[in-house]
Write a protein that holds these residues in place. Sequence first.
Motif, mmCIF file in Angstrom:
data_model
loop_
_atom_site.group_PDB
_atom_site.id
_atom_site.type_symbol
_atom_site.label_atom_id
_atom_site.label_comp_id
_atom_site.label_asym_id
_atom_site.label_seq_id
_atom_site.Cartn_x
_atom_site.Cartn_y
_atom_site.Cartn_z
ATOM 1 N N ASP A 188 0.830 -1.212 0.000
ATOM 2 C CA ASP A 188 0.000 0.000 0.000
ATOM 3 C C ASP A 188 0.863 1.259 0.000
ATOM 4 O OD1 ASP A 188 -2.232 -1.562 0.008
ATOM 5 O OD2 ASP A 188 -2.649 -1.364 2.156
ATOM 6 N N VAL A 189 1.960 1.234 0.756
ATOM 7 C CA VAL A 189 2.865 2.396 0.789
ATOM 8 C C VAL A 189 3.482 2.616 -0.587
ATOM 9 C CG1 VAL A 189 5.004 3.316 1.768
ATOM 10 C CG2 VAL A 189 3.360 2.127 3.247
ATOM 11 N N LEU A 203 -3.542 3.122 8.221
ATOM 12 C CA LEU A 203 -3.548 2.435 9.511
ATOM 13 C C LEU A 203 -4.877 2.655 10.242
ATOM 14 C CD1 LEU A 203 0.076 3.237 10.736
ATOM 15 C CD2 LEU A 203 -0.777 1.048 9.885
ATOM 16 N N LEU A 204 -5.401 3.876 10.160
ATOM 17 C CA LEU A 204 -6.668 4.160 10.834
ATOM 18 C C LEU A 204 -7.811 3.311 10.275
ATOM 19 C CD1 LEU A 204 -6.563 8.060 11.261
ATOM 20 C CD2 LEU A 204 -6.417 6.326 13.055
ATOM 21 N N ARG A 220 -0.898 9.506 3.968
ATOM 22 C CA ARG A 220 -1.517 8.272 3.453
ATOM 23 C C ARG A 220 -1.340 7.129 4.454
ATOM 24 N NH1 ARG A 220 -4.666 10.505 -0.387
ATOM 25 N NH2 ARG A 220 -3.555 11.125 -2.277
ATOM 26 N N ILE A 221 -0.121 6.967 4.968
ATOM 27 C CA ILE A 221 0.160 5.869 5.898
ATOM 28 C C ILE A 221 -0.718 5.985 7.143
ATOM 29 C CG2 ILE A 221 1.921 4.935 7.453
ATOM 30 C CD1 ILE A 221 3.996 5.583 5.292
ATOM 31 N N ALA A 268 -9.872 9.566 0.567
ATOM 32 C CA ALA A 268 -10.530 10.869 0.681
ATOM 33 C C ALA A 268 -10.084 11.596 1.952
ATOM 34 C CB ALA A 268 -12.046 10.681 0.686
ATOM 35 N N SER A 269 -10.034 10.859 3.075
ATOM 36 C CA SER A 269 -9.636 11.480 4.340
ATOM 37 C C SER A 269 -8.192 11.966 4.287
ATOM 38 C CB SER A 269 -9.815 10.486 5.492
ATOM 39 O OG SER A 269 -11.142 10.037 5.580
#
Length: 476
Positions: free
Chosen positions: A16-17, A59-60, A54-55, A84-85
């Motif tokens: 993902d990173v 994680l959230l 992004r990371i 989006a967040s």
Amino acid sequence: MRRFWRGRRDILFLSDVACAIVSYWLSFVVGLSGLETSFYHVFAGTLSLAVGCRILFFLLFKLHKASWKYASITELENILKAVASSQVCIIALLVFITRLSGYPRRVFIIDAMLLVFLLGGTRFGFRMISNRRIRRKRGRLLPRSLIIGAGDAGEAIARSLRYGNAGSCVAVGFLDDDPVKAGLRIHGVPVMGKIVDLPSVIERERIDEVIIAIPSATRILKRQVFAACAQTQVSVKTVPNLHDVIIGKRQISDLNELDTEDVLGRESISTDVEKASGYLRGKRVLVTGAGGSIGGEICKQVLEFAPESLILVGKGENSLHDIRLQLAPIHSEARIYSVLGSVTNKPKMSAVFAQFRPHVVFHAAAHKHVDLTEVNCDEAVLNNVMGTKNILDVADEHGVERVVVISTDKAADPTSVMGCTKRIVEMLVSSRKESDTVAVGVRFCNVLDSKGSVIPTFRRQIELGGPVTVTDKRMK
């Protein structure tokens, strides 16, 4: 094993990173193509901030904990929320730090779109590869199924067999009489022809199992399918009826073996639900012979009409225990009581009626085996005749509203001891016209799969490889 899964999550997180870095870089490449001024120094200066945001949101939203093997719309929704967040966070920080001076605005949109594509693509791509590998493996090992009906139920079955890893077979094709569906593919499974093509398709495709995926299929259609499969080793299954699916008792993908009644040349008798509900709802109902096949089925159906209580009376402790276990899964507010006792014991029955004060009684306790009653006439008379008289007398004494006595078609012009005892029972019922208790007799003819009936005997013989025997060569 725990370490293995932790390592897998680390790999998913690093993937993902990497997607976040690649999408941010591509957003500058795509967004600035054709422009004279270079903004690549802006990319280098803001990369750590963008990827860090992004990371944080990855994680959230726990994107790395979702199984890629079962990637679905839920994972896509979480990806959209995380992207989006984090994008809002990145824009807010850039506005606060640089006031977006010299920063290309189009990068925001391109970066978000690319990141959603990369995150979703990696997950669904992995699922596609995994499913294909599973289907290839299962296709070599599992039975090959043909689905009759390419409607909603057929689609649900095909989807369950295609994507469910615990499936028991692999879908090869559909048959459907709708010309609009000819040649279509549903979840990759082709519509191979019409139902009349069933024998040739079974032979050509080496089919092991036929699934009738039409909840409203007529008995004629079921017999047609059964006849086509009867000459082969192909098994036949059906989906549950629509009523069970609508009320939530069954799922459309729950398959049944073809019912015995489906291949008979006569229609079964259905219950008048409204009338039954009218005199059972909120009442105390007592069933004698509750452990038998007929009495047990009466108990199951009575519970569907919300009685106040259900009293099970039987003299066999094992059968009474079994029917109690069978009634447990049925959702009902009714209280259920179990009473061990014989209808020939009048004092016991009187005590039971006095304790529970039933409104309605179904009297199903009886000796029914013709051959056994022929050599045990005294027991047949005691249980069938005297037992019924006891129930009618006790019901009258305790103000029971209605007694339903189960009789048999063998009571018509009886030629056996069992038939004669039942004929006497019917005469006892019809003679009680002066009583306040309404007594009625119901003749049961062929009760499918009842204990001692011919169907279970034939089924056992078939399972053992035959032969299927009958009592007389003139029997049909």
